[in-house]
Structures are given as C-alpha cells and as structure tokens.
Design a protein around this motif. Structure first.
Motif, short mmCIF file in Angstrom:
data_model
loop_
_atom_site.label_atom_id
_atom_site.label_comp_id
_atom_site.label_asym_id
_atom_site.label_seq_id
_atom_site.Cartn_x
_atom_site.Cartn_y
_atom_site.Cartn_z
N LEU A 174 0.80 -1.10 -0.17
CA LEU A 174 0.00 -0.01 -0.01
C LEU A 174 0.84 1.17 -0.03
CD1 LEU A 174 -2.56 -0.86 2.58
CD2 LEU A 174 -2.66 -1.18 0.30
N CYS A 175 0.55 1.97 -1.03
CA CYS A 175 1.46 3.33 -0.93
C CYS A 175 0.74 4.27 -0.60
CB CYS A 175 1.76 3.63 -2.54
SG CYS A 175 2.11 2.43 -3.39
N PRO A 176 1.68 5.50 0.07
CA PRO A 176 1.16 6.63 0.62
C PRO A 176 0.21 7.34 -0.29
CG PRO A 176 3.51 6.32 1.19
CD PRO A 176 3.18 5.28 0.25
N ASN A 177 0.43 7.51 -1.59
CA ASN A 177 -0.24 8.13 -2.47
C ASN A 177 -1.67 7.66 -2.80
OD1 ASN A 177 0.36 6.12 -4.34
ND2 ASN A 177 1.40 7.24 -5.69
N GLY A 178 -1.96 6.41 -2.12
CA GLY A 178 -3.32 5.85 -2.43
C GLY A 178 -3.27 4.71 -3.45
N ALA A 179 -2.21 4.38 -4.08
CA ALA A 179 -2.12 3.32 -5.05
C ALA A 179 -1.44 1.95 -4.41
CB ALA A 179 -1.09 3.93 -6.03
N ARG A 180 -1.34 0.99 -5.06
CA ARG A 180 -0.95 -0.17 -4.70
C ARG A 180 0.36 -0.55 -5.63
NH1 ARG A 180 -4.51 -5.18 -2.73
NH2 ARG A 180 -5.71 -4.23 -0.98
N ALA A 181 1.46 -1.07 -5.28
CA ALA A 181 2.33 -1.52 -6.22
C ALA A 181 2.86 -2.75 -5.75
CB ALA A 181 3.58 -0.45 -5.84
N GLU A 182 3.70 -3.39 -6.76
CA GLU A 182 4.49 -4.71 -6.37
C GLU A 182 5.31 -4.86 -5.23
OE1 GLU A 182 3.42 -7.08 -8.27
OE2 GLU A 182 2.04 -6.09 -9.54
N VAL A 183 5.38 -5.63 -4.71
CA VAL A 183 6.32 -5.88 -3.53
C VAL A 183 7.89 -5.54 -3.82
CG1 VAL A 183 7.33 -7.41 -1.88
CG2 VAL A 183 4.85 -7.88 -2.58
N SER A 184 8.19 -5.68 -5.25
CA SER A 184 9.64 -5.24 -5.53
C SER A 184 9.71 -3.86 -5.78
CB SER A 184 9.96 -5.90 -6.84
OG SER A 184 9.07 -5.59 -7.91
N GLN A 185 8.62 -3.03 -5.62
CA GLN A 185 8.62 -1.59 -5.81
C GLN A 185 8.73 -0.74 -4.42
OE1 GLN A 185 4.86 -1.70 -8.33
NE2 GLN A 185 6.38 -0.30 -10.01
N PHE A 186 9.18 -1.38 -3.39
CA PHE A 186 9.43 -0.68 -2.11
C PHE A 186 10.26 0.47 -2.18
CE2 PHE A 186 12.96 -3.85 -2.64
CZ PHE A 186 14.01 -3.05 -2.26
N ALA A 187 11.18 0.64 -2.72
CA ALA A 187 11.70 1.90 -2.79
C ALA A 187 10.94 3.38 -3.13
CB ALA A 187 13.20 1.98 -3.77
N ASP A 188 9.73 2.75 -4.03
CA ASP A 188 8.87 4.03 -4.33
C ASP A 188 7.52 3.90 -3.74
OD1 ASP A 188 10.50 5.28 -6.24
OD2 ASP A 188 10.27 3.66 -7.60
N CYS A 189 7.39 2.73 -2.74
CA CYS A 189 6.14 2.89 -2.07
C CYS A 189 6.21 2.11 -0.76
CB CYS A 189 5.22 1.67 -3.17
SG CYS A 189 3.47 1.30 -2.08
N ASN A 190 6.46 3.15 0.00
CA ASN A 190 6.76 2.68 1.54
C ASN A 190 6.40 3.82 2.46
OD1 ASN A 190 9.28 4.64 2.08
ND2 ASN A 190 9.75 3.79 0.01
N LEU A 191 6.16 3.38 3.75
CA LEU A 191 5.83 4.46 4.52
C LEU A 191 7.17 5.28 5.06
CD1 LEU A 191 3.53 2.00 7.04
CD2 LEU A 191 2.91 3.51 4.89
N ALA A 192 8.07 4.85 5.17
CA ALA A 192 9.43 5.41 5.39
C ALA A 192 10.49 4.44 5.26
CB ALA A 192 9.41 5.82 7.00
N GLN A 193 11.65 5.20 5.02
CA GLN A 193 12.91 4.52 4.68
C GLN A 193 13.83 4.78 6.19
OE1 GLN A 193 15.72 5.47 1.68
NE2 GLN A 193 17.17 3.78 2.46
N MET A 194 14.01 3.64 6.69
CA MET A 194 14.59 3.62 8.02
C MET A 194 16.08 4.06 7.90
SD MET A 194 12.10 3.05 9.58
CE MET A 194 12.47 2.82 11.26
#
Length: 737
Positions: free
Chosen positions: A602-622
């Motif tokens: 689940l992406c912050p912009n309301g979209a969904r993404a593939e699991v491999s797209q974590f760099a662009d779809c995440n809640l935060a980078q630690m």
C-alpha cells in the motif's frame, strides 16, 4: 530634490553613507595602488564626486579587515574572498563585473574528457587530471571543492594537496612544484620546448592556463581537463592558431555532468560543475550599495572606452593584469540581492565549503562521546590505533550518561561527535542544532539496517483497499515499539490525521481504529484487548500476545504470517519480509508454498504496487546511523579522518590490530559504530538532520511526537506517554526489532 543638483545630492548622500568625504578604495600591491591613484585623479578631473582615496593593504584578506574596521570602504574580490568576507565579516557584494554578454555576471567551470573515454564524474579516482593552475578558480578550486563536498574526495586534516595527490593518478597542476606533492601534482607537466619551466604557473609551462589544461587532455597526457565553458570551443574547429590545436574538432570532446552523465561541449549551461560568479565590489553592511554603483557607473561611462588617457578595465599600462577590476570586464552592474550567498549561488557555495578547510582552525582533538564501559574501552583502543597511524585530528574519549547527555555536551562545546540512531538524530538536530558529518553504510544483504517500512496486503481484486481506507481493517504488527511494525505506521496514521488519540492514549486510539489487531507486547497488563485479539500464541495456544517468539505472530515474519493465515488484512513489516518468506526462502509449512506475486504494497499516494517496488512505495525508509556534530565543526575533516581510518581498520581481517566495525573483542555489540557497517560514507547533500532522515521518517516521528503530554499521565497503565522520540508504555518495554 529641492533645487539640489544631482551631483551634489550624490555627494551628500555618499558622505552620509560612508561617514566621510571620500570613498576609500583598498589596494593590494604597488601597481594596483598606482592605478588606483590614476583612477582617483581621473575621477576628480572629470568632476566625479565624492573623491576616491586609495588605501594600500598587504593582501585581499588584509583589505577585508580594514573595511570591517572602517579604515577602508571598498574592494573588488573573487568568489572565494567574497565568501570569506561575507561569512566572517558581514561584508556584502554591491557591484558585479560583466565579462561576456552571453553568460552575464558569471561563467561556468566544466570537466572535459575525450568522447570515446569511459570517464564520468563518478569514476575520477585514479584518472590523470589537467588543471589550469594551483588555486585557480575553474582549474582547482571548483573541481577540488566539488569533489570534497560531494564526498568523492576525502581530506584528512585539511591537507587538500595530499588528498588530491592520492586521488588522481598523476596530474599537471601548474604552480604545485613548490609544494611537497610535486611528484604527483606535476607528473604530467612538460614545460616549454626545451624542458624549461616545468610545472611553472606561467606560459613557460605548455599546459598552463585554460588552453594549456585543454592541450594536456588533447595530447593524451591527461584523461580529464578542468577548464572554462568556452575553452574547448575556443581551441577547436580551426579557431586556434597554435599547431597543436588546428586539427582538433569540438565534437570529439564531451562534458562531465554532476549527475554522472555526459553532454556535448555546447551544453555547458546544463552540464557543468558550478556556475562561477563574477568578481564583485564588496562594502560594509551599513554602506548603500546603490551609491557605490552610481559612483563607479559615472567612471565607467567616461573611462571604459579606447582613446581615454585612463582605462578602468585595462592594466596594461602598469605591466600587470586585473588591477582593481578584471581586464576582461565589459561593464559594471548593480547587484540587486546584496548577500554573499545569493551572489555566489548554491553550486559554487557548496564547492567553496568543500575547499575552505584551514588546518590552523582545526582542533587538535576530536572528542568522541561514549556511553558504556565497553565503548570506553573500544574508543581508547581506537584513539591509540589512530595515533600510531598519525591520523588527524587525534581522538579523545569522553564519557556521558545517555545520548541526550552527549547532545547537550556537544552543543555546549564540551564534546565534538557521537554516532546516533534515527530517533536520536532527530532530537539532536531538532533540539540541539547538531548536523550529520558522516553516515554508516550497511551490506545489501544485511537484514537489520537501512530498510523500508511497508504495509503489505494480499493481491485480491474483490477486497482491494488503500492506505487511506484502513479504518475497520484487521492489522498485524511485529510488536509494540518496533520501528517498522509500530512506530512508523502509527506515526504515519497520526500525521495523516486518521488517528486522533484522546489524552495521549495512543494505544486506545489504535485499538478503536482497527477492527482487531495483533500487537505482541511484554507484560500486557491493562493492555487494550483488541490489540491482542488476532494473536494466537504458541502451538498449544499459550503465551498469546507475548513479546517474543512464543507468539507465532511475533516479529516481522510473524506479522506477515498473521496476514498469510487470514487473521489480518494488512501487515506492517520490513520490505525484506515478504522476500524472506516466499518463493521457497522459508521452508516452514506455513510459508513453503507462498508466492511473491500474491502480495502487494500500500502506497502513501493511495495506489498499490508490486512488492519489488518498495523503494517508491513505503511508509518510510529507516535511516542509517550518523555521526552528529555541531554546525561549526568541519564535517569534511571528520569524514576525512574516518575515511582514512576505515582504509586501515575497516576490514575485520586487517593486520593493523584494531577493528573499527567489530565489537566482539569488547564483549558488546554496536560499539561506536554498528557492527553491520561496511563503510562510513559522506553525507553529500544531506547536510541537515531532516535531509538525512528523509521526509517520510520525519513525518512518522513527528506524528508520534505530536502526542507528547504535559502534566500527569493518564490513570490507565496502558496509556501511551511519549518520551521523545521513542514510544514507551508504562511497564511495557519491548526491544526494538
């Protein structure tokens, strides 16, 4: 003007602004003093008022001091001197020189390579370099400053010459022959046809100045030339008389861009190392720059044309170049935004910050803050090891009671540096004004550092919801207080306005927001029952919701299992969790048959993404841990020390007797640096705590921190009292996962 003539009004205004009857121009040499005297007489004879008085100083720095002390009023300076005059003495640029109508009050520093070479700005280490001359703006100051500021070139102890000597695989830097590093910095120089003048900062050296540095590249002596934007075009395509350049074609050369790409030599506006500001006249802050311009404008109107007995923009009559103004000046223009930062521009300003490292201003010691007995022992060994290798500055170890105590002591100037984790970096920057000087970089396969916090769901078109539609869903969390499983998602929900805790009671707010959850926790007394409703305990159904592996839904894999087994609708985990438990990577029965493609983020912009797209779809980078210092500390000197140290001690198998990134000899973990660190890295453009942490991580933290309470805590033991920046529950402590 009540009958006053314009000239008289100007005279009176200048007299008021400057506190006297004349403008005192500061010169730096006998020839310049002579030209200034002639300009003063020419202005006087032409009736230009007020009169111009010439005050001779010993250098540009001395003149700046005289102006600051109100013993002089004005001088023309180059970019580096403008930076120092503005930063150290509050002087401001008020009149700028124009050299070329095409670029106005600036020109561009570029890096040129042959078109068929494979050199980029990212692989300059080890290549052969051609420079216009030592301390020249586009040939030395800008490229070296840029390489230092961007972290590509580390400088220990402010020894820039040694750093450049070690970085390139040989150079021609005319004028470096008098230094201790001439063997490397003059290696490519050739002198004149008879071998005289090798590495001289004069035309005797064939590779001197703009065209010479380009010739060094063209003839194959060097791999890269640092020159002006117009240099290649002036020396190719038949535009040059010397025989060495007559056959050269501009299309056979390219520019190196800051982003790692390359471009045609005509694209210097887009592809350059820095826009270099023109020289400018600087004055004190209390002087009206407009009045100075009007005085000089009257002068250039009369004395910038051929045929006049005095020429403002020519130094030929005095046997020198660039006296008072650069000889290439075509006109002087007023500067609208009279601050040194605005005039210099961010590219050049950053390059200067990387270059202006004064060894005399460096403290002899870097006082490192340590927090435990094992850390004191390791720090002591580090200080001894660094000293044996003569690394500068030397390390001193100073003990503190807590990370916050370190921050206080660093802010107060009692200590200098400490390595902190994300939430402490936030507090160090926000509350104590500290800045990152270097960061840690972890191995790609490491599972405990520098990861992304993500929200994972099943791919199900009949039950598709977004991050903004989590209300009433069932949630799976790795554990209370875990960064990706609790802190980030809860902080994000608060920041986005979906969670509105009453009386700081975040736990109750979460329990009412989700329909049911599994949030494993230690000692769950008076814990909202809804936060344990989805938990299952061990195989016998015991130890339900406990904060350890006896709860099958505990930890990041456990939270994912909670989703897999349809207990929950969303799991808050690390980005690596789904990869670790699908496509055969986890042989346990519950995970053995799972497929990666069956899950989405689940992406912050309301979209969904593939699991491999974590760099662009995440809640935060630690964020990785960072070394934090006061803002007046030279971060390039700190990184230069650590970079040299890791070359000697960074490999756990090194033969130098100390392991920088290993704490096993001290019966501890993550002492001084995390043991998972493989390199210390420069901060680059992430020079503030917010830049280092990232917008999403900061937003999550601020979501949690917005729930700080004043006064007494709520009566229920399960209520959340935030002790920034970690969420702590009274009597409920869980190790970070």
């Amino acid at each position: 003007m009540c009958g006053l003539s314009a000239a008289l009004w100007l005279f009176l205004a200048l007299r008021t602004a400057l506190g006297g009857m004349e403008v005192r121009w500061c010169t730096t040499s006998d020839p310049e003093q002579q030209k200034c005297g002639d300009m003063s007489k020419a202005f006087q004879d032409a009736g230009i008022r007020p009169s111009l008085l010439c005050v001779q100083g010993s250098s540009a720095d001395h003149c700046v001091q005289l102006i600051a002390a109100q013993e002089a009023d004005a001088i023309t300076l180059d970019g580096g001197a403008i930076y120092e005059a503005g930063k150290e003495h509050g002087l401001k640029p008020v009149v700028g020189e124009v050299y070329d109508q095409e670029v106005g009050t600036s020109y561009y520093a570029v890096a040129v390579v042959k078109r068929h070479s494979h050199v980029t700005v990212n692989n300059l280490r080890g290549v052969k370099s051609c420079h216009t001359g030592i301390n020249r703006t586009v040939g030395w100051n800008v490229p070296v400053g840029y390489l230092v500021e961007s972290g590509r070139l580390s400088v220990m102890g402010c020894n820039v010459l040694q750093a450049v000597s070690d970085y390139f695989g040989g150079s021609c830097v005319p004028g470096a022959g008098e230094t201790s590093y001439s063997e490397s910095l003059c290696r490519l120089c050739r002198g004149d046809g008879t071998g005289e003048g090798v590495c001289d900062k004069s035309p005797l050296e064939r590779y001197y100045d703009y065209s010479g540095a380009f010739r060094c590249l063209a003839e194959g002596a060097g791999d890269v030339a640092f020159v002006k934007h117009s240099t290649v075009l002036e020396n190719t395509d038949g535009r040059t008389l010397p025989s060495w350049g007559q056959a050269l074609l501009s299309r056979d050369f390219e520019l190196l861009c800051r982003d790692g790409s390359r471009a045609a030599v005509t694209e210097w506006r887009r592809c350059h190392l820095a826009r270099v500001p023109a020289h400018a006249v600087v004055v004190r802050a209390d002087v009206d720059g407009g009045l100075i311009f009007r005085l000089l404008n009257e002068g250039q109107r009369l004395f910038s044309h051929e045929g006049r007995s005095f020429q403002m923009f020519s130094s030929e009559a005095y046997g020198q170049k660039n006296l008072l103004f650069k000889d290439a000046t075509s006109e002087l223009v007023p500067i609208a935004t009279q601050t040194y930062e605005a005039w210099l521009g961010h590219e050049y300003l950053h390059a200067l910050k990387g270059l202006l490292c004064d060894p005399n201003r460096l403290p002899p010691y870097l006082r490192w803050c340590v927090l435990s007995t094992p850390e004191i022992q390791k720090c002591g060994d580090m200080a001894v090891a660094f000293g044996r290798q003569r690394l500068k500055p030397e390390i001193q170890c100073v003990s503190a009671e807590s990370p916050e105590h370190c921050m206080e002591q660093i802010q107060a100037g009692q200590m200098d540096a400490v390595t902190l984790r994300g939430e402490d970096i936030y507090k160090a920057g926000k509350t104590y004004g500290l800045v990152p000087a270097a960061g840690e970089h972890y191995a790609a396969e490491d599972r405990s550092n520098a990861y992304f916090a993500v929200a994972v769901v099943k791919r199900d078109s009949s039950y598709a919801f977004t991050l903004d539609e989590l209300w009433g869903k069932r949630s799976c969390h790795s554990g209370f207080g875990s960064p990706a499983g609790w802190d980030v998602p809860v902080g994000a929900l608060i920041q986005r306005g979906f969670l509105r805790p009453q009386d700081c009671d975040v736990l109750t707010a979460v329990s009412k927001f989700f329909n049911a959850s599994c949030v494993p926790v230690n000692n769950p007394k008076d814990y909202p029952s809804a936060l344990c409703e989805l938990c299952v305990g061990d195989e016998q159904g015991r130890n339900k919701c406990v904060g350890n592996s006896q709860e099958r839904y505990y930890g990041y894999s456990g939270a994912f299992r909670c989703l897999v087994e349809n207990a929950g609708d969303v799991a808050f985990v690390k980005h690596t969790t789904v990869f670790d438990n699908t496509n055969g990577h986890n042989p346990e029965p519950w995970a053995a048959a799972l497929r990666l493609e069956d899950y989405e983020l689940l992406c912050p912009n309301g979209a969904r993404a593939e699991v491999s797209q974590f760099a662009d779809c995440n809640l935060a980078q630690m964020p990785p841990h960072a070394v934090m210092v006061r803002p007046d500390t030279n971060i390039f000197a700190v990184y230069g020390l650590l970079d040299k140290a890791q070359d000697l001690f960074g490999d756990d198998h090194n033969k130098n007797g100390f392991k920088l990134f290993d704490s096993s000899d001290y019966h501890g973990q993550d002492l001084l640096f995390k043991d998972a660190t493989i390199r210390v890295v420069p901060v680059g453009e992430k020079t503030s705590y917010r830049d280092w942490l990232g917008l999403n991580y900061v937003a999550s933290l601020e979501g949690l921190l917005s729930q700080q309470c004043s006064g007494a805590a709520p009566a229920t033991p399960g209520a959340l009292l935030l002790l920034p920046p970690l969420a702590l529950v009274a009597g409920l402590l869980l190790p970070a996962l």
